[in-house]
Design a protein around this motif. Structure first.
Motif, PDB file in Angstrom:
ATOM      1  N   ARG A 108      -0.209  -5.396  -0.026  1.00 34.58           N
ATOM      2  CA  ARG A 108      -0.083  -4.340   0.366  1.00 34.58           C
ATOM      3  C   ARG A 108       0.221  -4.156   1.936  1.00 34.58           C
ATOM      4  O   ARG A 108       1.006  -3.455   2.543  1.00 34.58           O
ATOM      5  CB  ARG A 108      -1.292  -3.766   0.194  1.00 34.58           C
ATOM      6  N   LEU A 144       3.960  -4.899   2.567  1.00 28.34           N
ATOM      7  CA  LEU A 144       4.690  -3.599   2.482  1.00 28.34           C
ATOM      8  C   LEU A 144       4.343  -2.679   3.355  1.00 28.34           C
ATOM      9  O   LEU A 144       5.444  -2.109   4.057  1.00 28.34           O
ATOM     10  CB  LEU A 144       4.223  -2.996   1.167  1.00 28.34           C
ATOM     11  N   GLN A 203       4.128  -3.850  -6.201  1.00 33.54           N
ATOM     12  CA  GLN A 203       3.134  -3.094  -5.627  1.00 33.54           C
ATOM     13  C   GLN A 203       1.892  -3.757  -6.004  1.00 33.54           C
ATOM     14  O   GLN A 203       1.903  -4.788  -6.654  1.00 33.54           O
ATOM     15  CB  GLN A 203       2.783  -1.687  -6.136  1.00 33.54           C
ATOM     16  N   GLU A 223       9.414  -7.606  -2.982  1.00 34.86           N
ATOM     17  CA  GLU A 223      10.016  -6.252  -2.911  1.00 34.86           C
ATOM     18  C   GLU A 223      10.936  -5.928  -4.153  1.00 34.86           C
ATOM     19  O   GLU A 223      11.440  -6.657  -4.544  1.00 34.86           O
ATOM     20  CB  GLU A 223      10.875  -6.040  -1.705  1.00 34.86           C
ATOM     21  N   GLU A 224      10.991  -4.585  -4.506  1.00 38.21           N
ATOM     22  CA  GLU A 224      11.357  -4.046  -5.732  1.00 38.21           C
ATOM     23  C   GLU A 224      12.555  -4.604  -5.952  1.00 38.21           C
ATOM     24  O   GLU A 224      13.549  -5.030  -6.998  1.00 38.21           O
ATOM     25  CB  GLU A 224      11.305  -2.760  -6.282  1.00 38.21           C
TER      26      GLU A 224
END
Ligand SMILES: [Zn+2]
Ligand SMILES: [Zn+2]
Length: 360
Positions: A196, A199, A349, A262-263
């Motif tokens: 977290r 991000l 996430q 990361e996505e």
């Protein structure tokens, strides 16, 4: 005597004839980037590790890694009689790394009690100036050398017994530009809080073995286990290429079955690994054939979907395999269908997988 000598000589010959095999890790490159397999945190006898520095290079070569950093503790060196100056393990391993085409990155572990805990500084020019009384001075020295600095194992129970906390010292370090990344995983542990923070604060996600033993004692390769590592998406396979990628947060952490990142990177990695090779639609059914060309495993779980369409609850795509997804629907169903699922081990996430779907 002569007899014993010949036996020993023969044994030596047999040993030297044993071939070393490199096990390449099959993970696709992404558009414009090579996927380099890296471990930026490990120890040798030059701090509290149990192996000689060149052994780390041999291990990395056999496991198909591209780059490693030997990051001895600055403040904890139980074999001080042996160790000499900081950075000695790098010097010893350098020749072997070159000969085996393993990229060797110079680093050290700043090893303090909490807070701030342990940090690795890599891409150092000289490890010795990091040996300072006050931790602020260690960070300053590392920063002056242009190091890339990341927080190690923030959820280590010995330093954070109950919860993984961000302390005031970490704010200070972050605000000073002394932290570029965090280990979101170390050894076999994943730290969702660190995920977290990465991000939220635009920090690079790192995953390292922090191995102290011979690697085979921590990971059972015969059972198909692999060392935790960081996939670095680099423009070129070089130390500079790795640095550029780390500075721009192009990493994916591979720990056990989990892939953390990361996505945008995880999505591309997934699409380049698992390809739809055939879609066969008949009356009331459809079969989607998938081919996984990577060494990665993917776990699917059904999410919100059209209730008329039936498909798996959970589904696993194994490494290097071909498999079929069977979908059933009413014979009267004519339109375009869609199956929605979450790839539960692609963590975009903290503790949450990546949503995806196939149309048919
Ligand atoms: Zn540590
Ligand atoms: Zn360590």
């Amino acid at each position: 005597m002569k007899h014993i000598f010949s036996i020993l000589f023969a044994a030596g010959m047999a040993l030297s004839a044993q071939a070393q095999v490199r096990h390449e890790i099959h993970v696709p490159d992404l558009d414009g980037y090579k996927t380099l397999k890296c471990d930026f945190h490990m120890h040798t006898v030059y701090s509290d590790g149990a192996v000689w520095p060149t052994v780390r290079v041999d291990e990395a070569w056999r496991e198909g890694l591209d780059a490693i950093a030997l990051t001895e503790h600055i403040e904890y060196r139980p074999h001080k009689d042996l160790t000499g100056h900081h950075g000695r393990s790098y010097e010893i391993a350098e020749g072997s790394a070159k000969a085996n085409d393993i990229l060797l990155i110079r680093g050290s572990e700043i090893t303090r009690s909490m807070a701030p805990g342990h940090f690795n500084a890599i891409f150092l020019k000289d490890c010795n100036p990091l040996d300072q009384k006050d931790w602020h001075d260690s960070f300053k020295q590392a920063k002056q050398q242009g190091a890339f600095i990341f927080w190690n194992h923030p959820g280590w129970a010995r330093q954070q017994p109950d919860t993984t906390l961000w302390w005031n010292e970490h704010t200070e370090i972050y605000d000073n530009g002394w932290m570029q990344g965090i280990e979101v995983a170390n050894g076999t542990s994943y730290f969702p809080e660190a995920h977290r923070w990465c991000l939220e604060k635009s920090l690079t996600m790192i995953g390292n073995s922090d191995v102290h033993n011979p690697i085979g004692m921590d990971f059972d390769f015969y059972k198909g286990e692999h060392r935790i590592m960081t996939f670095v998406l680099a423009k070129e396979r070089s130390v500079e290429g790795i640095r550029e990628a780390l500075d721009n947060r192009r990493t994916i952490v591979w720990v056990k079955d989990l892939l953390v990142g990361e996505e945008q990177w995880l999505k591309e990695l997934f699409e380049k690994s698992v390809k739809v090779v055939n879609v066969k639609r008949g009356k009331g059914y459809c079969n989607i054939t998938l081919q996984n060309e990577s060494d990665l495993t993917f776990h699917f779980q059904k999410t919100e979907h059209d209730k008329a369409i039936e498909y798996f609850r959970t589904f696993t795509v194994k490494p290097q395999s071909r498999c079929n997804i069977a979908i059933y629907f009413p014979e009267t169903f004519n339109g375009e269908g869609k199956i929605n699922f979450r790839v539960t081990n692609l963590l975009v996430q903290p503790n949450r997988g990546m949503d995806y779907s196939y149309s048919f």
